[in-house]
Design a protein around this motif. Structure first.
Motif, PDB file in Angstrom:
ATOM      1  N   ILE A  62     -37.964 -16.474 -28.721  1.00 56.96           N
ATOM      2  CA  ILE A  62     -38.186 -15.256 -27.928  1.00 56.96           C
ATOM      3  C   ILE A  62     -38.578 -15.639 -26.499  1.00 56.96           C
ATOM      4  CG2 ILE A  62     -39.855 -13.362 -27.587  1.00 56.96           C
ATOM      5  CD1 ILE A  62     -39.653 -12.817 -30.567  1.00 56.96           C
ATOM      6  N   LEU A  63     -39.449 -16.643 -26.373  1.00 57.67           N
ATOM      7  CA  LEU A  63     -39.887 -17.101 -25.045  1.00 57.67           C
ATOM      8  C   LEU A  63     -38.685 -17.575 -24.219  1.00 57.67           C
ATOM      9  CD1 LEU A  63     -42.806 -17.366 -23.902  1.00 57.67           C
ATOM     10  CD2 LEU A  63     -42.619 -19.811 -24.345  1.00 57.67           C
ATOM     11  N   VAL A  64     -37.852 -18.411 -24.833  1.00 58.64           N
ATOM     12  CA  VAL A  64     -36.692 -18.975 -24.134  1.00 58.64           C
ATOM     13  C   VAL A  64     -35.678 -17.873 -23.805  1.00 58.64           C
ATOM     14  CG1 VAL A  64     -34.733 -20.569 -24.379  1.00 58.64           C
ATOM     15  CG2 VAL A  64     -36.992 -21.235 -25.211  1.00 58.64           C
ATOM     16  N   TRP A  65     -35.413 -17.026 -24.805  1.00 54.59           N
ATOM     17  CA  TRP A  65     -34.427 -15.950 -24.617  1.00 54.59           C
ATOM     18  C   TRP A  65     -34.903 -14.947 -23.558  1.00 54.59           C
ATOM     19  CZ3 TRP A  65     -29.614 -15.295 -24.913  1.00 54.59           C
ATOM     20  CH2 TRP A  65     -29.034 -14.025 -24.987  1.00 54.59           C
ATOM     21  N   ASP A  66     -36.204 -14.664 -23.559  1.00 52.61           N
ATOM     22  CA  ASP A  66     -36.782 -13.750 -22.567  1.00 52.61           C
ATOM     23  C   ASP A  66     -36.563 -14.285 -21.157  1.00 52.61           C
ATOM     24  OD1 ASP A  66     -38.190 -11.471 -21.709  1.00 52.61           O
ATOM     25  OD2 ASP A  66     -40.043 -12.635 -21.581  1.00 52.61           O
ATOM     26  N   TYR A  67     -36.717 -15.610 -21.013  1.00 49.53           N
ATOM     27  CA  TYR A  67     -36.522 -16.247 -19.702  1.00 49.53           C
ATOM     28  C   TYR A  67     -35.083 -16.041 -19.222  1.00 49.53           C
ATOM     29  CZ  TYR A  67     -35.930 -19.936 -16.245  1.00 49.53           C
ATOM     30  OH  TYR A  67     -35.628 -20.614 -15.099  1.00 49.53           O
ATOM     31  N   PHE A  68     -34.115 -16.313 -20.128  1.00 44.64           N
ATOM     32  CA  PHE A  68     -32.701 -16.166 -19.746  1.00 44.64           C
ATOM     33  C   PHE A  68     -32.343 -14.695 -19.490  1.00 44.64           C
ATOM     34  CE2 PHE A  68     -32.252 -20.422 -21.690  1.00 44.64           C
ATOM     35  CZ  PHE A  68     -31.602 -21.033 -20.638  1.00 44.64           C
ATOM     36  N   LEU A  69     -32.855 -13.823 -20.368  1.00 43.16           N
ATOM     37  CA  LEU A  69     -32.504 -12.399 -20.234  1.00 43.16           C
ATOM     38  C   LEU A  69     -33.076 -11.830 -18.939  1.00 43.16           C
ATOM     39  CD1 LEU A  69     -30.783 -10.957 -22.296  1.00 43.16           C
ATOM     40  CD2 LEU A  69     -32.826  -9.934 -23.264  1.00 43.16           C
ATOM     41  N   THR A  70     -34.300 -12.248 -18.607  1.00 46.50           N
ATOM     42  CA  THR A  70     -34.932 -11.746 -17.382  1.00 46.50           C
ATOM     43  C   THR A  70     -34.140 -12.212 -16.159  1.00 46.50           C
ATOM     44  OG1 THR A  70     -37.057 -11.879 -18.491  1.00 46.50           O
ATOM     45  CG2 THR A  70     -37.128 -11.644 -16.103  1.00 46.50           C
ATOM     46  N   SER A  71     -33.636 -13.448 -16.211  1.00 41.89           N
ATOM     47  CA  SER A  71     -32.888 -13.953 -15.061  1.00 41.89           C
ATOM     48  C   SER A  71     -31.511 -13.292 -14.961  1.00 41.89           C
ATOM     49  CB  SER A  71     -32.744 -15.480 -15.134  1.00 41.89           C
ATOM     50  OG  SER A  71     -32.121 -15.829 -16.315  1.00 41.89           O
ATOM     51  N   ILE A  72     -30.990 -12.789 -16.059  1.00 39.90           N
ATOM     52  CA  ILE A  72     -29.674 -12.100 -16.025  1.00 39.90           C
ATOM     53  C   ILE A  72     -29.843 -10.646 -15.596  1.00 39.90           C
ATOM     54  CG2 ILE A  72     -27.744 -11.294 -17.460  1.00 39.90           C
ATOM     55  CD1 ILE A  72     -28.256 -13.784 -19.220  1.00 39.90           C
ATOM     56  N   LEU A  73     -30.833  -9.955 -16.212  1.00 39.77           N
ATOM     57  CA  LEU A  73     -30.969  -8.504 -15.986  1.00 39.77           C
ATOM     58  C   LEU A  73     -31.490  -8.161 -14.583  1.00 39.77           C
ATOM     59  CD1 LEU A  73     -32.387  -7.498 -19.481  1.00 39.77           C
ATOM     60  CD2 LEU A  73     -30.122  -6.968 -18.594  1.00 39.77           C
TER      61      LEU A  73
END
Lengths: 248, 134
Positions: free
Chosen positions: B123-134
Motif C-alpha cells: 500500500i505504501l509503495v502503490w500510494d507513492y506511485f498513484l500519488t505521482s500519477i494522479l
C-alpha cells in the motif's frame, strides 16, 4: 478398480513415497495401515489428485489421474467422496447446508429433492434432528458422521477415509467402523481407509496393505496380515516398541 | 480453511475454491474499502474541526470555507481510486497468504503476519506511485 503404479513423492528433501504399488478392487474395503507420518494421507491425496506424484501413475479404471488437470480431473473427482481427518466441514454452514452443499453446487436438483436426500443420509449416519446445528456445536464423532453424510450424498463410487476414527474413544471407533460397514453393504462403494486402529480395523477391512518407509511391505486379507511372518508387520500390529521399526 | 482441509474438501467436490473463497472476498473489499475511506474522511474532517475550532480557536465558518476551497473534486476521486486499489491489494495478498498457509496454527499465525506486513508495504509503495500519477 484403482491401481497405483510405482508412485514416488517427496516434499523437498523429505522422501515420503518411494515406489508404491497397489491394486484396489472395486467394491472392497481396502485399508492402508502404517506408522504415523509414513505417508498414508499423502497416498490418499495422490489417489484423488490433490497432490501430484513426482513419478508414477494412478489409474481409476481406465483413466490415468495423476497428470489430469481442470475439467478432466473434476470428472474423475465427481466419482469420489472423501472423509477428511477433522471432517473438513464448512464452519459457516449448518449441518444441513454442509450436507446439501455438493448437491446444490453440482446438480440442478430442486430443494425439495435435496432436502429428502440430506435427511436420508443423516438418518443413515444416525444424526437425524441435528440439521440446524453448526459444526462447532458438534462432538468429534458427530462431525465425522456429518462429514460422512456429506461425502455420501452425491453417491460416489469410491469413498476415501483419512483416519476416520482418530481422536475418538473405543466405543465411537467401533460405532464408526460399524457405520462404514453398514453403509458399504447398503451402497456398495469402494472404500479406501487409512487407519492405525489395530486390531479393530481388521474386522472391517476386506484387504489390508501396510505402508512402511515409502513402500508397501505387506498386502493381504486381514487374516493373512495378522498371521504374517514379516517382522515389520508383526511389530506394528502388536504395537511393540522393540523390533525393526524405530519408535521415534 | 487450508489448515482444516476445507479447501481440499472443495477440490474433492470438483469445485473451484478460487470462485468460492477469493471471488467474494475481492468483491467485498472493492465495496467496503471506498465506504471505509468515506467514513475516515468524515472522521478526519470533524477531527480537524475539533482541534482547529474547539482547541485552537479558529472560527467554524473559516474552517469549512477554507476546506471547501482547498479540496477539489480530483481529491475526492483520487481517494476513491486509491481506496479501490488498496482493497484489491489487501484482498489479493491476504487470500494468497491464507490459501497457501501450511503447518497448522503456527502456519496461520505466520501467514497472517506476512499478509499484514506485505499489504502495508505494498500500500505504501502503490500510494507513492498513484500519488505521482494522479
Amino acid at each position: 478398480m484403482i491401481r497405483v503404479v510405482n508412485l514416488h513423492k517427496a516434499f523437498g528433501s523429505q522422501r515420503v513415497l518411494a515406489g508404491v504399488n497397489l491394486a484396489i478392487p472395486t467394491g472392497s474395503i481396502y485399508t492402508i495401515i502404517g506408522q504415523s507420518g509414513v505417508g498414508k494421507s499423502c497416498l490418499l491425496k495422490l489417489l484423488i489428485g490433490l497432490l501430484q506424484p513426482d513419478v508414477g501413475e494412478v489409474w481409476v479404471d481406465d483413466t490415468e489421474v495423476s497428470h489430469l488437470r481442470g475439467r478432466a480431473l473434476n470428472q474423475v473427482r465427481a466419482r469420489f467422496g472423501m472423509l477428511f481427518q477433522g471432517g473438513a466441514l464448512f464452519d459457516s454452514l449448518s449441518v444441513y447446508d454442509n450436507v446439501a452443499f455438493p448437491l446444490r453446487e453440482k446438480t440442478r436438483l430442486r430443494e425439495t429433492v435435496i432436502r429428502e436426500k440430506v435427511r436420508e443420509r443423516l438418518v443413515q449416519v444416525g444424526l437425524a434432528g441435528v440439521e440446524g446445528k453448526f459444526p462447532a456445536e458438534l462432538s468429534g464423532g458427530m462431525r465425522k458422521r456429518v462429514a460422512m453424510a456429506r461425502a455420501l450424498v452425491s453417491e460416489p463410487e469410491f469413498l476415501l477415509f483419512d483416519e476416520p476414527t482418530t481422536g475418538l474413544d473405543p466405543i465411537r471407533v467401533n460405532s464408526i467402523h460399524k457405520l462404514i460397514h453398514d453403509l458399504h453393504s447398503m451402497l456398495h462403494f469402494t472404500a479406501v481407509i487409512v487407519s492405525h486402529e489395530i486390531p479393530e480395523i481388521f474386522s472391517l477391512a476386506t484387504q489390508v496393505a501396510m505402508l512402511h518407509e515409502g513402500s508397501i511391505v505387506a498386502v493381504g486379507t486381514p487374516a493373512a496380515i495378522q498371521s504374517s511372518t514379516n517382522p515389520l508387520v508383526q511389530q506394528f500390529i502388536q504395537g511393540r516398541s522393540d523390533g525393526p521399526i524405530e519408535a521415534n | 480453511m487450508r489448515i482444516s482441509e476445507q479447501i481440499d474438501a472443495l477440490e474433492v467436490m470438483a469445485l473451484n475454491p478460487i470462485k468460492y473463497l477469493v471471488g467474494p472476498i475481492l468483491l467485498a473489499a472493492i465495496i467496503t474499502f471506498p465506504l471505509l475511506n468515506a467514513v475516515f474522511v468524515v472522521v478526519g474532517i470533524y477531527g480537524g474541526y475539533l482541534i482547529g475550532v474547539q482547541l485552537l480557536g479558529v472560527s467554524a465558518g473559516s474552517y469549512f470555507t477554507q476546506m471547501s476551497s482547498a479540496v477539489t473534486l480530483d481529491d475526492i476521486w483520487g481517494g476513491l481510486y486509491k481506496s479501490l486499489s488498496f482493497g484489491v491489494i489487501v484482498a489479493w495478498v491476504c487470500c494468497f497468504k491464507g490459501f497457501y498457509a501450511a503447518r497448522g496454527a503456527e502456519g496461520v499465525s505466520r501467514a497472517t503476519t506476512q499478509a499484514v506486513v506485505m499489504s502495508s508495504v505494498l500500500i505504501l509503495v502503490w500510494d507513492y506511485f498513484l500519488t505521482s500519477i494522479l
